[in-house]
Motif scaffolding. Sequence first.
Motif, PDB file in Angstrom:
ATOM      1  N   LYS A  64       0.869  -1.175   0.000  1.00  0.00           N
ATOM      2  CA  LYS A  64       0.000   0.000   0.000  1.00  0.00           C
ATOM      3  C   LYS A  64       0.901   1.217   0.000  1.00  0.00           C
ATOM      4  CE  LYS A  64      -4.045  -1.879   0.243  1.00  0.00           C
ATOM      5  NZ  LYS A  64      -4.866  -1.863  -0.928  1.00  0.00           N
ATOM      6  N   TYR A  65       0.673   2.116  -0.954  1.00  0.00           N
ATOM      7  CA  TYR A  65       1.521   3.298  -1.108  1.00  0.00           C
ATOM      8  C   TYR A  65       0.668   4.547  -1.147  1.00  0.00           C
ATOM      9  CZ  TYR A  65       4.461   6.754  -3.485  1.00  0.00           C
ATOM     10  OH  TYR A  65       5.140   7.890  -3.822  1.00  0.00           O
ATOM     11  N   GLU A  66       1.060   5.522  -0.358  1.00  0.00           N
ATOM     12  CA  GLU A  66       0.435   6.846  -0.402  1.00  0.00           C
ATOM     13  C   GLU A  66       1.531   7.847  -0.713  1.00  0.00           C
ATOM     14  OE1 GLU A  66      -2.125   8.043   2.808  1.00  0.00           O
ATOM     15  OE2 GLU A  66      -2.432   5.940   3.363  1.00  0.00           O
ATOM     16  N   LYS A  67       1.308   8.637  -1.750  1.00  0.00           N
ATOM     17  CA  LYS A  67       2.289   9.634  -2.171  1.00  0.00           C
ATOM     18  C   LYS A  67       2.652  10.545  -0.993  1.00  0.00           C
ATOM     19  CE  LYS A  67       3.205  12.620  -6.098  1.00  0.00           C
ATOM     20  NZ  LYS A  67       2.689  13.205  -7.302  1.00  0.00           N
ATOM     21  N   TYR A  68       3.937  10.815  -0.850  1.00  0.00           N
ATOM     22  CA  TYR A  68       4.497  11.653   0.217  1.00  0.00           C
ATOM     23  C   TYR A  68       4.371  11.041   1.608  1.00  0.00           C
ATOM     24  CZ  TYR A  68       4.223  14.952  -3.635  1.00  0.00           C
ATOM     25  OH  TYR A  68       4.321  15.543  -4.863  1.00  0.00           O
ATOM     26  N   ARG A  69       4.015   9.800   1.654  1.00  0.00           N
ATOM     27  CA  ARG A  69       3.954   9.081   2.929  1.00  0.00           C
ATOM     28  C   ARG A  69       4.772   7.808   2.778  1.00  0.00           C
ATOM     29  NH1 ARG A  69       0.567  10.918   6.735  1.00  0.00           N
ATOM     30  NH2 ARG A  69      -1.216  12.174   6.139  1.00  0.00           N
ATOM     31  N   GLY A  70       4.757   7.005   3.773  1.00  0.00           N
ATOM     32  CA  GLY A  70       5.477   5.739   3.716  1.00  0.00           C
ATOM     33  C   GLY A  70       4.699   4.708   2.936  1.00  0.00           C
ATOM     34  N   LEU A  71       5.125   3.502   3.045  1.00  0.00           N
ATOM     35  CA  LEU A  71       4.421   2.406   2.398  1.00  0.00           C
ATOM     36  C   LEU A  71       4.429   1.220   3.336  1.00  0.00           C
ATOM     37  CD1 LEU A  71       6.856   0.340   1.154  1.00  0.00           C
ATOM     38  CD2 LEU A  71       7.158   2.368  -0.225  1.00  0.00           C
ATOM     39  N   ALA A  72       3.528   0.318   3.111  1.00  0.00           N
ATOM     40  CA  ALA A  72       3.418  -0.883   3.938  1.00  0.00           C
ATOM     41  C   ALA A  72       3.196  -2.079   3.023  1.00  0.00           C
ATOM     42  CB  ALA A  72       2.261  -0.739   4.915  1.00  0.00           C
ATOM     43  N   LEU A  73       3.830  -3.165   3.347  1.00  0.00           N
ATOM     44  CA  LEU A  73       3.617  -4.392   2.591  1.00  0.00           C
ATOM     45  C   LEU A  73       2.244  -4.960   2.948  1.00  0.00           C
ATOM     46  CD1 LEU A  73       7.114  -6.045   3.086  1.00  0.00           C
ATOM     47  CD2 LEU A  73       6.203  -5.139   0.949  1.00  0.00           C
ATOM     48  N   THR A  74       1.550  -5.472   1.955  1.00  0.00           N
ATOM     49  CA  THR A  74       0.302  -6.189   2.219  1.00  0.00           C
ATOM     50  C   THR A  74       0.678  -7.568   2.748  1.00  0.00           C
ATOM     51  OG1 THR A  74       0.227  -7.136   0.003  1.00  0.00           O
ATOM     52  CG2 THR A  74      -0.908  -5.001   0.330  1.00  0.00           C
ATOM     53  N   THR A  75      -0.295  -8.330   3.149  1.00  0.00           N
ATOM     54  CA  THR A  75      -0.038  -9.693   3.620  1.00  0.00           C
ATOM     55  C   THR A  75       0.650 -10.496   2.524  1.00  0.00           C
ATOM     56  OG1 THR A  75      -1.961  -9.567   5.066  1.00  0.00           O
ATOM     57  CG2 THR A  75      -1.117 -11.765   4.576  1.00  0.00           C
ATOM     58  N   ALA A  76       0.154 -10.365   1.291  1.00  0.00           N
ATOM     59  CA  ALA A  76       0.760 -11.090   0.165  1.00  0.00           C
ATOM     60  C   ALA A  76       2.173 -10.592  -0.110  1.00  0.00           C
ATOM     61  CB  ALA A  76      -0.099 -10.934  -1.087  1.00  0.00           C
ATOM     62  N   GLY A  77       2.368  -9.280  -0.051  1.00  0.00           N
ATOM     63  CA  GLY A  77       3.698  -8.713  -0.289  1.00  0.00           C
ATOM     64  C   GLY A  77       4.689  -9.122   0.772  1.00  0.00           C
ATOM     65  N   GLU A  78       4.247  -9.135   2.021  1.00  0.00           N
ATOM     66  CA  GLU A  78       5.144  -9.540   3.106  1.00  0.00           C
ATOM     67  C   GLU A  78       5.494 -11.022   3.000  1.00  0.00           C
ATOM     68  OE1 GLU A  78       5.563  -9.572   7.954  1.00  0.00           O
ATOM     69  OE2 GLU A  78       3.978  -8.359   7.045  1.00  0.00           O
ATOM     70  N   ALA A  79       4.519 -11.850   2.664  1.00  0.00           N
ATOM     71  CA  ALA A  79       4.782 -13.287   2.509  1.00  0.00           C
ATOM     72  C   ALA A  79       5.799 -13.522   1.392  1.00  0.00           C
ATOM     73  CB  ALA A  79       3.482 -14.038   2.221  1.00  0.00           C
ATOM     74  N   LEU A  80       5.617 -12.826   0.281  1.00  0.00           N
ATOM     75  CA  LEU A  80       6.551 -12.960  -0.834  1.00  0.00           C
ATOM     76  C   LEU A  80       7.937 -12.469  -0.438  1.00  0.00           C
ATOM     77  CD1 LEU A  80       7.120 -13.686  -3.757  1.00  0.00           C
ATOM     78  CD2 LEU A  80       6.120 -11.504  -4.438  1.00  0.00           C
ATOM     79  N   ALA A  81       8.008 -11.323   0.239  1.00  0.00           N
ATOM     80  CA  ALA A  81       9.302 -10.777   0.670  1.00  0.00           C
ATOM     81  C   ALA A  81      10.000 -11.727   1.635  1.00  0.00           C
ATOM     82  CB  ALA A  81       9.094  -9.410   1.317  1.00  0.00           C
ATOM     83  N   ARG A  82       9.253 -12.325   2.549  1.00  0.00           N
ATOM     84  CA  ARG A  82       9.851 -13.275   3.495  1.00  0.00           C
ATOM     85  C   ARG A  82      10.376 -14.522   2.776  1.00  0.00           C
ATOM     86  NH1 ARG A  82       9.579 -11.529   8.394  1.00  0.00           N
ATOM     87  NH2 ARG A  82       7.906 -10.164   9.108  1.00  0.00           N
ATOM     88  N   ASN A  83       9.644 -14.986   1.775  1.00  0.00           N
ATOM     89  CA  ASN A  83      10.110 -16.145   0.997  1.00  0.00           C
ATOM     90  C   ASN A  83      11.380 -15.816   0.222  1.00  0.00           C
ATOM     91  OD1 ASN A  83       8.168 -17.951   1.860  1.00  0.00           O
ATOM     92  ND2 ASN A  83       6.757 -17.446   0.215  1.00  0.00           N
ATOM     93  N   ILE A  84      11.440 -14.628  -0.336  1.00  0.00           N
ATOM     94  CA  ILE A  84      12.639 -14.198  -1.066  1.00  0.00           C
ATOM     95  C   ILE A  84      13.816 -14.127  -0.106  1.00  0.00           C
ATOM     96  CG2 ILE A  84      13.704 -12.264  -2.303  1.00  0.00           C
ATOM     97  CD1 ILE A  84      10.700 -11.608  -3.201  1.00  0.00           C
ATOM     98  N   THR A  85      13.588 -13.560   1.070  1.00  0.00           N
ATOM     99  CA  THR A  85      14.640 -13.444   2.077  1.00  0.00           C
ATOM    100  C   THR A  85      15.112 -14.819   2.527  1.00  0.00           C
ATOM    101  OG1 THR A  85      13.749 -11.320   2.807  1.00  0.00           O
ATOM    102  CG2 THR A  85      15.180 -12.472   4.351  1.00  0.00           C
ATOM    103  N   ARG A  86      14.185 -15.755   2.730  1.00  0.00           N
ATOM    104  CA  ARG A  86      14.560 -17.128   3.117  1.00  0.00           C
ATOM    105  C   ARG A  86      15.402 -17.800   2.028  1.00  0.00           C
ATOM    106  NH1 ARG A  86       9.031 -18.055   4.174  1.00  0.00           N
ATOM    107  NH2 ARG A  86       8.572 -17.178   6.185  1.00  0.00           N
TER     108      ARG A  86
END
Length: 148
Positions: A64-86
Amino acid sequence: MPAPTSIRLPARSSAAVEDYLERILELINTKGYARVVDIAQSLKISQASVTNMVQRLDAEGLLKYEKYRGLALTTAGEALARNITRRHQLLTDFLKLLGLDDDVIYHDVEGMEHHISPPTVRAIEALTEQLQRHPALLVKVRKDIDEN
């Protein structure tokens, strides 16, 4: 080690997407947040390029991205990122077991991690576990590597 099946990535995942997700998760874990500027500095690319990719990842439902603010991984994005990291950690651990130099490991893992198939990841995971459980075998393997 995670179960081998947890390392599979969706077909739509590209090396660039994987690099971004991996870096975003790393920033969130270390700083508590990830901003476009942080990602750009970390990946050594322009903020405009990061903004384009972040918008793409938002459209794909990975963050989830908001211009001029931070961003947060969705559940799917975090799961994918964790798998990549593993997967990255598994390859690093495997090459370290073999006694390779850290610079070689870094270069090789960065090259391999996006192109390795799930069956090969599972094979490396199984081999890594066996080498960790059987130090005598590891000594023999490392000796063979050193002799060649």
